[in-house]
Write a protein that holds these residues in place. Structure first.
Motif, mmCIF file in Angstrom:
data_model
loop_
_atom_site.group_PDB
_atom_site.id
_atom_site.type_symbol
_atom_site.label_atom_id
_atom_site.label_comp_id
_atom_site.label_asym_id
_atom_site.label_seq_id
_atom_site.Cartn_x
_atom_site.Cartn_y
_atom_site.Cartn_z
ATOM 1 N N LYS A 144 0.856 -1.181 0.000
ATOM 2 C CA LYS A 144 0.000 0.000 0.000
ATOM 3 C C LYS A 144 0.896 1.237 0.000
ATOM 4 O O LYS A 144 1.836 1.326 0.797
ATOM 5 C CB LYS A 144 -0.912 0.011 1.230
ATOM 6 C CG LYS A 144 -1.978 1.106 1.186
ATOM 7 C CD LYS A 144 -3.031 0.889 2.248
ATOM 8 C CE LYS A 144 -4.120 1.945 2.167
ATOM 9 N NZ LYS A 144 -5.211 1.689 3.139
ATOM 10 N N PRO A 145 0.651 2.184 -0.887
ATOM 11 C CA PRO A 145 1.570 3.329 -1.035
ATOM 12 C C PRO A 145 1.753 4.123 0.252
ATOM 13 O O PRO A 145 0.847 4.245 1.077
ATOM 14 C CB PRO A 145 0.882 4.182 -2.115
ATOM 15 C CG PRO A 145 0.041 3.221 -2.878
ATOM 16 C CD PRO A 145 -0.443 2.220 -1.871
ATOM 17 N N HIS A 146 2.966 4.654 0.402
ATOM 18 C CA HIS A 146 3.312 5.527 1.525
ATOM 19 C C HIS A 146 4.439 6.435 1.064
ATOM 20 O O HIS A 146 5.262 6.056 0.229
ATOM 21 C CB HIS A 146 3.741 4.696 2.742
ATOM 22 C CG HIS A 146 3.967 5.513 3.973
ATOM 23 N ND1 HIS A 146 5.214 5.954 4.369
ATOM 24 C CD2 HIS A 146 3.089 5.974 4.902
ATOM 25 C CE1 HIS A 146 5.101 6.648 5.489
ATOM 26 N NE2 HIS A 146 3.823 6.672 5.838
ATOM 27 N N GLU A 147 4.495 7.642 1.630
ATOM 28 C CA GLU A 147 5.474 8.631 1.172
ATOM 29 C C GLU A 147 6.913 8.209 1.454
ATOM 30 O O GLU A 147 7.857 8.707 0.818
ATOM 31 C CB GLU A 147 5.211 9.974 1.856
ATOM 32 C CG GLU A 147 5.269 9.916 3.376
ATOM 33 C CD GLU A 147 4.915 11.250 4.018
ATOM 34 O OE1 GLU A 147 5.138 11.387 5.233
ATOM 35 O OE2 GLU A 147 4.434 12.135 3.292
ATOM 36 N N SER A 148 7.128 7.276 2.369
ATOM 37 C CA SER A 148 8.482 6.831 2.694
ATOM 38 C C SER A 148 9.032 5.833 1.684
ATOM 39 O O SER A 148 10.233 5.545 1.691
ATOM 40 C CB SER A 148 8.504 6.184 4.085
ATOM 41 O OG SER A 148 7.723 4.999 4.097
ATOM 42 N N GLN A 149 8.179 5.296 0.833
ATOM 43 C CA GLN A 149 8.617 4.279 -0.122
ATOM 44 C C GLN A 149 9.418 4.892 -1.260
ATOM 45 O O GLN A 149 9.212 6.055 -1.625
ATOM 46 C CB GLN A 149 7.404 3.531 -0.688
ATOM 47 C CG GLN A 149 6.652 2.726 0.360
ATOM 48 C CD GLN A 149 5.343 2.169 -0.172
ATOM 49 O OE1 GLN A 149 4.898 2.525 -1.270
ATOM 50 N NE2 GLN A 149 4.709 1.316 0.604
ATOM 51 N N ALA A 150 10.340 4.110 -1.792
ATOM 52 C CA ALA A 150 11.139 4.561 -2.930
ATOM 53 C C ALA A 150 10.235 4.815 -4.131
ATOM 54 O O ALA A 150 9.267 4.076 -4.366
ATOM 55 C CB ALA A 150 12.188 3.522 -3.275
ATOM 56 N N LYS A 151 10.526 5.858 -4.869
ATOM 57 C CA LYS A 151 9.717 6.230 -6.024
ATOM 58 C C LYS A 151 10.567 6.179 -7.292
ATOM 59 O O LYS A 151 11.767 6.470 -7.256
ATOM 60 C CB LYS A 151 9.124 7.629 -5.848
ATOM 61 C CG LYS A 151 8.143 7.727 -4.682
ATOM 62 C CD LYS A 151 7.637 9.141 -4.516
ATOM 63 C CE LYS A 151 6.586 9.211 -3.413
ATOM 64 N NZ LYS A 151 7.116 8.743 -2.116
ATOM 65 N N PRO A 152 9.965 5.806 -8.414
ATOM 66 C CA PRO A 152 10.722 5.769 -9.666
ATOM 67 C C PRO A 152 11.126 7.169 -10.106
ATOM 68 O O PRO A 152 10.467 8.159 -9.773
ATOM 69 C CB PRO A 152 9.724 5.145 -10.655
ATOM 70 C CG PRO A 152 8.372 5.448 -10.082
ATOM 71 C CD PRO A 152 8.540 5.416 -8.596
#
Length: 274
Positions: free
Chosen positions: A238-246
């Protein structure tokens, strides 16, 4: 049980502790018995079968049991840190809704790890029954529940809102004395055909012909026949702002056309070092 253990392995691969987890369609607890309380602190086991929940396997993790329909999960939004499911989602009538419900009850940065049967499952049995019915009755009807393709699975999870998706497949092959033993084992597993428009009767002549076709087409030298189970393993976050982004589209500073040049440079450097 083998699939439940492999799901547990994937939970162990994530370097964190999950305070609150849900096992969706847990049956007798095929996943939790392979986990420890230092990885999952509390478990909620859910299933449509109250009898299965009463026979839950012993586990060191504190847990509660709830009778639940996978399409209508009675928990609040953002409740669980982890949701797992082992070989139960192929029984769901509305799979897109089930994925949406799983996504809804996960906390941000929560993860769903599951397994379900793939579209090539029991292809030997399906092919044999179809050929026998066409020969004896002039047509055929499905006798195995409909199953999902791997491409559809990724699309459905993406539409439900999951990101950082991982889907992989494996085949488990089990050998039986003959086709009738395969069907008896499936009945004991509770894996009979769940299609609403299925035929209620399979003629004796067609069954005998199917068994002969099965043996002729797929039989081994020792007289046994294989039954193949294709299993899809899926992981979605589930998305979260702490996750790595492309990276943003167009932000790359190296072209794929330059890869050959990189390879040549590396080769030259190694040659010079020698």
């Amino acid at each position: 049980m083998q699939v439940g253990e492999r799901i547990a392995d994937r939970v162990f691969d994530i370097a964190r502790t999950f305070p609150f987890a849900l096992d969706l369609g847990s049956g007798r607890g095929y996943i939790s018995q392979h986990l420890t309380k230092d990885i999952v602190e509390r478990f909620v086991h859910t299933d449509l079968s109250e009898k299965a929940l009463r026979n839950l396997a012993v586990s060191e993790i504190p847990s509660v049991r709830v009778v639940v329909d996978e399409e209508f999960i009675p928990f609040k939004d953002n409740t669980f840190d982890l949701v797992v499911s082992s070989l139960s989602l192929h029984w769901v009538n509305d799979l897109p809704r089930a994925f949406q419900e799983i996504h809804r009850i996960l906390k941000p940065d929560g993860v769903f790890i599951g397994a379900m049967y793939g579209g090539e499952t029991l292809y030997e049995l399906r092919c044999s029954l179809q050929l026998a019915e066409i020969e004896r009755e002039g047509g055929f009807s499905p006798h195995v529940s409909p199953l999902t393709a791997v491409t559809d699975l990724g699309n459905l999870m993406g539409r439900a809102g999951f990101n950082m998706l991982t889907v992989d497949a494996e085949e488990i092959q089990i050998h039986y004395p003959g086709m009738f033993e395969v069907m008896k084992d499936l009945q004991g597993m509770g894996e009979s055909n769940c299609a609403w428009n299925r035929r209620s009767l399979l003629h004796r002549d067609s069954m005998i012909a199917a068994a002969a076709i099965y043996q002729d087409m797929y039989g081994e030298e020792d007289g046994t026949v294989p039954a193949t189970f294709q299993v899809y393993y899926m992981i979605g976050w589930k998305p979260h702002e702490s996750q790595a982004k492309p990276a943003k589209r167009g932000s790359a500073n190296v072209s794929f056309g330059d890869l050959q040049k990189v390879k040549e440079t590396v080769s030259e450097t190694r040659t010079e070092e020698k």
